[in-house]
Scaffold this motif. Structure first.
Motif, PDB file in Angstrom:
ATOM      1  N   SER A  13     -27.278  -5.486  18.945  1.00  0.00           N
ATOM      2  CA  SER A  13     -28.595  -4.503  19.314  1.00  0.00           C
ATOM      3  C   SER A  13     -28.063  -3.895  20.932  1.00  0.00           C
ATOM      4  O   SER A  13     -27.181  -4.809  21.811  1.00  0.00           O
ATOM      5  CB  SER A  13     -29.437  -5.098  19.836  1.00  0.00           C
ATOM      6  N   LEU A  14     -28.657  -3.098  21.431  1.00  0.00           N
ATOM      7  CA  LEU A  14     -28.357  -2.697  23.469  1.00  0.00           C
ATOM      8  C   LEU A  14     -28.951  -4.078  23.564  1.00  0.00           C
ATOM      9  O   LEU A  14     -28.904  -3.474  25.275  1.00  0.00           O
ATOM     10  CB  LEU A  14     -28.316  -1.600  23.474  1.00  0.00           C
ATOM     11  N   PHE A  15     -29.845  -4.429  23.673  1.00  0.00           N
ATOM     12  CA  PHE A  15     -30.625  -5.592  24.332  1.00  0.00           C
ATOM     13  C   PHE A  15     -28.858  -6.633  24.319  1.00  0.00           C
ATOM     14  O   PHE A  15     -29.066  -7.137  25.110  1.00  0.00           O
ATOM     15  CB  PHE A  15     -31.280  -6.448  23.734  1.00  0.00           C
ATOM     16  N   ASP A  16     -28.133  -6.646  22.403  1.00  0.00           N
ATOM     17  CA  ASP A  16     -27.018  -7.758  23.156  1.00  0.00           C
ATOM     18  C   ASP A  16     -26.172  -7.705  24.424  1.00  0.00           C
ATOM     19  O   ASP A  16     -25.504  -8.269  24.535  1.00  0.00           O
ATOM     20  CB  ASP A  16     -26.842  -8.276  22.041  1.00  0.00           C
ATOM     21  N   LEU A  17     -25.299  -6.225  24.253  1.00  0.00           N
ATOM     22  CA  LEU A  17     -25.184  -5.748  25.535  1.00  0.00           C
ATOM     23  C   LEU A  17     -25.211  -6.183  26.962  1.00  0.00           C
ATOM     24  O   LEU A  17     -24.822  -6.457  27.765  1.00  0.00           O
ATOM     25  CB  LEU A  17     -24.274  -4.151  25.001  1.00  0.00           C
ATOM     26  N   ILE A  35     -20.676   1.063  30.189  1.00  0.00           N
ATOM     27  CA  ILE A  35     -19.153   0.915  29.372  1.00  0.00           C
ATOM     28  C   ILE A  35     -19.139  -0.057  28.341  1.00  0.00           C
ATOM     29  O   ILE A  35     -18.423   0.288  27.276  1.00  0.00           O
ATOM     30  CB  ILE A  35     -18.499   0.721  30.062  1.00  0.00           C
ATOM     31  N   ALA A  36     -19.985  -1.002  28.249  1.00  0.00           N
ATOM     32  CA  ALA A  36     -19.805  -1.915  27.375  1.00  0.00           C
ATOM     33  C   ALA A  36     -20.504  -1.170  25.553  1.00  0.00           C
ATOM     34  O   ALA A  36     -19.972  -1.257  24.904  1.00  0.00           O
ATOM     35  CB  ALA A  36     -21.104  -3.377  27.279  1.00  0.00           C
ATOM     36  N   SER A  37     -21.521   0.080  25.979  1.00  0.00           N
ATOM     37  CA  SER A  37     -21.877   0.534  24.604  1.00  0.00           C
ATOM     38  C   SER A  37     -20.974   1.541  24.587  1.00  0.00           C
ATOM     39  O   SER A  37     -20.741   1.560  23.345  1.00  0.00           O
ATOM     40  CB  SER A  37     -22.744   1.277  25.683  1.00  0.00           C
ATOM     41  N   HIS A  38     -19.941   1.896  25.212  1.00  0.00           N
ATOM     42  CA  HIS A  38     -18.927   2.745  25.158  1.00  0.00           C
ATOM     43  C   HIS A  38     -18.142   2.330  24.104  1.00  0.00           C
ATOM     44  O   HIS A  38     -17.642   2.580  23.194  1.00  0.00           O
ATOM     45  CB  HIS A  38     -18.605   4.066  26.713  1.00  0.00           C
ATOM     46  N   SER A  97     -29.769  -0.090  17.374  1.00  0.00           N
ATOM     47  CA  SER A  97     -28.766  -1.409  17.350  1.00  0.00           C
ATOM     48  C   SER A  97     -28.004  -0.069  17.079  1.00  0.00           C
ATOM     49  O   SER A  97     -27.792   1.259  17.017  1.00  0.00           O
ATOM     50  CB  SER A  97     -28.676  -1.955  15.756  1.00  0.00           C
ATOM     51  N   LEU A  98     -25.934  -1.103  17.078  1.00  0.00           N
ATOM     52  CA  LEU A  98     -25.296  -0.147  17.177  1.00  0.00           C
ATOM     53  C   LEU A  98     -25.460   1.007  16.295  1.00  0.00           C
ATOM     54  O   LEU A  98     -24.495   1.542  15.705  1.00  0.00           O
ATOM     55  CB  LEU A  98     -23.672  -1.246  17.140  1.00  0.00           C
TER      56      LEU A  98
END
Length: 143
Positions: free
Chosen positions: A74-78, A9-12, A130-131
């Protein structure tokens, strides 16, 4: 083991904000419609992303903005922002394995280092995406 839906959801949310921030004011209701979840869930995740310093949220109809350059998120940040990993351990063991059993007595010796390697590899992979890369990959689909 399963990472909760908060991560996707955070990625979305960030992909949506990055894609549509110039076209519309992005609110929790707008995001909830895209993601098909309750706006309360969106607001909770927005709060976590804000606390992590990834976004700014203006109350009311103000909208959401991303605070960092896309190539620096990055996805790791999320993952770190929204997942609760206790004691920095992704894998959780059952409480008090039997000390009378050879397996129970030694299960940590058998698995801890292996599970830590898996977690480290996953975190490394998430750190390398990364985003900006996600948006570049999705350019044909998101226009």
């Amino acid at each position: 083991m399963q990472i909760s839906s908060r991560f996707t959801i955070a990625s979305h949310i960030l992909v949506y904000v990055a894609t549509y921030h110039e076209e519309e004011k992005i609110t929790s209701d707008v995001l909830a419609t895209s993601i098909q979840v309750n706006p309360v869930i969106i607001r909770n995740i927005l709060s976590q992303l804000k606390k992590a310093g990834l976004i700014a949220v203006k109350r009311g109809q103000g909208g959401v903005t991303i605070l960092k350059p896309y190539d620096q998120i990055s996805l790791f940040d999320l993952y770190q922002a929204v997942e609760s990993v206790k004691n920095n351990q992704l894998f959780h063991f059952h409480q008090q394995p039997s000390q009378d059993c050879p397996v129970g007595r030694n299960i940590h010796l058998l698995l801890d280092d292996k599970l830590q390697r898996v977690q480290t590899a996953m975190e490394k992979e998430l750190s390398q995406i990364s985003l900006a890369q996600i948006l570049a990959d999705g350019r044909a689909y998101l226009s």
